[in-house]
Write an enzyme that holds these catalytic residues in place. Structure first.
Site: not given
Length: 771
Positions: A381, A462
């Site tokens: 990420d 997310y």
């Protein structure tokens, strides 16, 4: 206007002056908006480049003919362009000399990332520019290689032509329109007429010289919530996208409803057969949206409790230098595009205990025995940027309404983007005491007040809440929580529950791991430290981790082993090692997480930091990070391979760095619809004193009581000088202003117009991607 309020008292000098000013006021009146200000003892050398510095470096780079740069606003995938200009963090030895007032501030350099697209083999290259400020004749450009153990700051790119890939992918979707109408009741055309989207796997699949990607059709949302992640179709194809010539790309496989087809012709033949099973589709609806569902809780129409701070803040802030003092702690903050909020030079009772604390990488690794799309997905990420996705916080929801907010900024695509109010800081009553004891003639109890630094990053589907929590006992808790939409998979009629639970009509909860890696550079009584292992066997057995050969550690299954960092040459008066221990904190998943698939074929050597719970290595200026944001672009030849940190060096009285992992093993169930909730996806670590002081430091707070009693009658109630506020509070000041959301503000750096600020929704206006 965002940032900290400066309506409180004037600045002060010294920690003890700060403590004196926190004593209970003579009046019991409320002063909710008071903010204590302070001047930082030193300039924040960890903070990012100024707007002027970033603009000057950008102009300097465009003047370098060898780079052949195109302005980001005009660049295509076949051009060279600047991706990032940010501060190259100073070497620790230089920083410590400055912080100890032994030398001037370290010379500043910029770290520069350039994407070279004007070649058949596009790549990323790291550079450093300095010294700053830019001065003709003295500022130079050089490759930045010394902090990357690949040997050079270089990463090959295989999917730089995103526009061409999208055109190819949606061309396949249009060609298959008759089939998608029949099976999915829609088409994927890539334009306003399409009702389906196509998404590809990350990272790319490398097989020899060829590069592949699985792609899946998704239904587009039809309601107010962007919920495509839980609307998969189960129809997918594998594309060979090797090279930069789209005419040579092809589809090499298909899959639908868990059944694999080698060719489009075979798939079409099956669809048209009488025995073909059409399982149905995932259809958008209220079940997939996060809005109120009109099924009220009892008494929920009544307002919940509202916290207030009656005397304003009890921490001191230098907003310009991002310097904070709370009780006996002090520290500097910085924000990085890739790594988000970082803390520096954390001191406790005037002595540095941590040089650096911050996130390094976060992994979401999916798995499947039957779904090749999910089996191929594994996200690193930091490439998407924890600072880049660190959006404005919602007062009263993300943080208490009384919190103090700071802005963050990052450089991308020749613009500097500012996210207003994207870090919040606040004190909070934890709701349970830090100390309590009842005796025969008295009861003693102390309030447990914590100070929290919080940010939230939305990385794709997310949302992560990142907290640094400081406590009166001298401990620091590092916490992460996860929410947002799960990345789901299609519930195939022939595969059963091997990949997860059946959670909606045609939806499966795709199992996956979250592993988040943090760096903590502890300096306990100096930089010469050792790693102490304390085991209960059942006597207390103390030993030391001698070298990096034994530096990969896992938590004991019964918590019977503890690890701490100590200076063996600085024991306390009783001969015990003054140390800080590191141990698992509160967690909904047991807090013993590392990657289940220790030999991931998807991410290879790029995730060698995810195989254990805790690591200890000797600190080096050449090893500032455990991972590189673009490692996933070539997983088996990462720019930083964490495994190479372990080369047998001594951990005996050396400058030691620890890396620890937080995370969750996530098998989504029906409670993850529409979103995963923070209460069931939480992981934390505690860094706490161990024999560091001669007693409990929380005894220094006056917010405690001792109630003396005899035969059921209270004879005295000691409050130690604390006074309860008795003023009236207008609760309207605690109400959030829900219309204050801005998104992001950005300023172009090439050409540079320092006063020309533009406002956009989150993520808009950004030219910072690799295309």
């Amino acid at each position: 206007m965002f940032g900290a309020s400066h309506t409180g008292q004037s600045s002060h000098h010294g920690r003890r002056d700060s403590i004196h000013r926190r004593q209970a006021p003579e009046s019991t009146g409320c002063n909710l908006d008071s903010q204590i200000t302070i001047k930082a003892p030193k300039t924040n050398i960890f903070a990012g480049l100024t707007n002027d510095e970033a603009a000057a470096v950008t102009t300097f780079l465009h003047a370098q003919e060898s780079l052949n740069l195109t302005a980001a606003a005009n660049a295509t995938s076949w051009d060279n362009k600047i991706i990032v200009v940010e501060l190259l963090q100073p070497n620790k030895s230089d920083a410590l000399s400055y912080l100890a007032s032994r030398s001037a501030a370290p010379t500043r350099h910029a770290r520069v990332l350039i994407r070279f697209g004007a070649t058949l083999e596009p790549y990323l290259q790291e550079y450093q520019v300095g010294p700053l400020p830019v001065v003709n004749g003295s500022t130079t450009l050089a490759p930045l290689d010394y902090i990357y153990n690949k040997g050079k700051g270089y990463q090959r790119l295989h999917d730089v032509d995103t526009d061409a890939i999208a055109a190819f992918t949606y061309g396949i979707g249009a060609k298959l329109g008759d089939i998608t109408k029949q099976l999915l009741n829609g088409t994927a055309t890539g334009d306003a007429n399409g009702t389906l989207a196509i998404a590809g796997t990350t990272p790319l699949i490398h097989d020899g010289e060829n590069v592949f990607q699985w792609n899946q059709f998704y239904a587009l949302h039809t309601g107010p919530c962007e919920d495509e992640d839980i609307l998969p179709s189960g129809l997918m194809f594998k594309a060979d996208i090797t090279g930069r010539d789209p005419s040579k790309w092809s589809v090499v496989a298909w899959q639908y409803n868990g059944i694999f087809y080698e060719t489009e012709a075979a798939f079409r033949q099956a669809v048209n057969s009488s025995s073909f099973v059409k399982p149905g589709t995932n259809v958008d609806g209220d079940w997939a949206c996060t809005d109120y569902n009109n099924d009220p809780f009892p008494h929920d129409e009544l307002n919940p409790p509202v916290p207030v701070q009656p005397d304003g803040t009890r921490f001191a802030l230098d907003e310009q230098e991002k310097y904070v003092e709370w009780m006996d702690f002090s520290f500097y903050l910085s924000s990085d595009k890739y790594y988000g909020t970082q803390l520096h030079n954390i001191a406790y009772k005037g002595e540095r205990i941590i040089y650096e604390l911050g996130l390094q990488e976060a992994l979401a690794h999916y798995a499947s025995a039957s779904d090749p799309f999910q089996a191929s997905n594994a996200y690193l990420d930091s490439e998407y940027g924890f600072g880049q996705t660190n959006w404005q916080l919602i007062s009263g929801f993300d943080c208490p309404a009384y919190a103090t907010y700071l802005n963050t900024s990052y450089y991308t695509g020749e613009t500097v983007h500012t996210h207003p109010g994207s870090i919040c800081m606040f004190e909070f009553d934890t709701g349970y005491p830090i100390q309590r004891h009842t005796a025969a003639s008295y009861v003693s109890v102390t309030k447990n007040i914590a100070f929290i630094v919080r940010s939230v990053s939305t990385v794709g589907n997310y949302d992560y809440i990142f907290d640094y929590e400081f406590y009166l006992d001298g401990s620091i808790h590092v916490s992460v929580r996860a929410s947002g939409y799960i990345e789901s998979s299609f519930w195939a009629t022939n595969t059963g529950a091997e990949d997860g639970f059946h959670i909606h009509d045609h939806l499966a909860g795709s199992m996956h791991d979250h592993v988040l890696n943090y760096k903590i550079d502890l300096d306990v009584a100096g930089t010469a430290n050792s790693v102490v292992k304390t085991a209960l066997v059942p006597t207390t057995k103390v030993s030391f981790i001698a070298s990096e050969d034994d530096g990969k550690l896992n938590w004991d299954a019964n918590n019977a082993v503890m690890y701490s960092v100590a200076n063996k040459d600085a024991p306390n008066k009783y001969g015990e090692y003054r140390s800080y221990k590191i141990m698992p904190g509160k967690s909904t998943t047991g807090n013993r997480n590392h990657l289940v698939m220790e030999n991931s074929t998807t991410l290879g050597n790029s995730v060698n930091w995810a195989t254990h719970h805790l690591y200890a290595v000797q600190r080096k200026d050449t090893e500032p990070h455990s991972a590189y944001p673009y490692n996933g672009r070539d997983p088996n030849a990462p720019v930083i391979d964490f495994a190479k940190f372990f080369d047998g060096e001594s951990l005996d009285q050396e400058d030691i760095v620890l890396y620890f992992n937080l995370g969750m093993h996530h098998i989504p169930d029906q409670s993850d619809l529409p979103n995963t909730v923070f209460t069931s996806a939480h992981s934390s670590m505690i860094i706490a004193p161990q024999n560091y002081l001669l007693g409990d430091p929380s005894r220094s707070t006056i917010h405690q009581t001792r109630i003396n009693f005899v035969n059921g009658s209270v004879t005295d109630a000691l409050t130690f000088g604390a006074k309860q506020p008795t003023c009236s509070v207008d609760l309207s000041v605690t109400a959030p202003n829900l219309k204050s959301f801005v998104g992001e503000v950005y300023i172009e750096k090439y050409p540079y117009h320092p006063d020309a600020q533009l406002v956009a929704n989150p993520g808009e206006g950004s030219l910072g991607g690799l295309p």
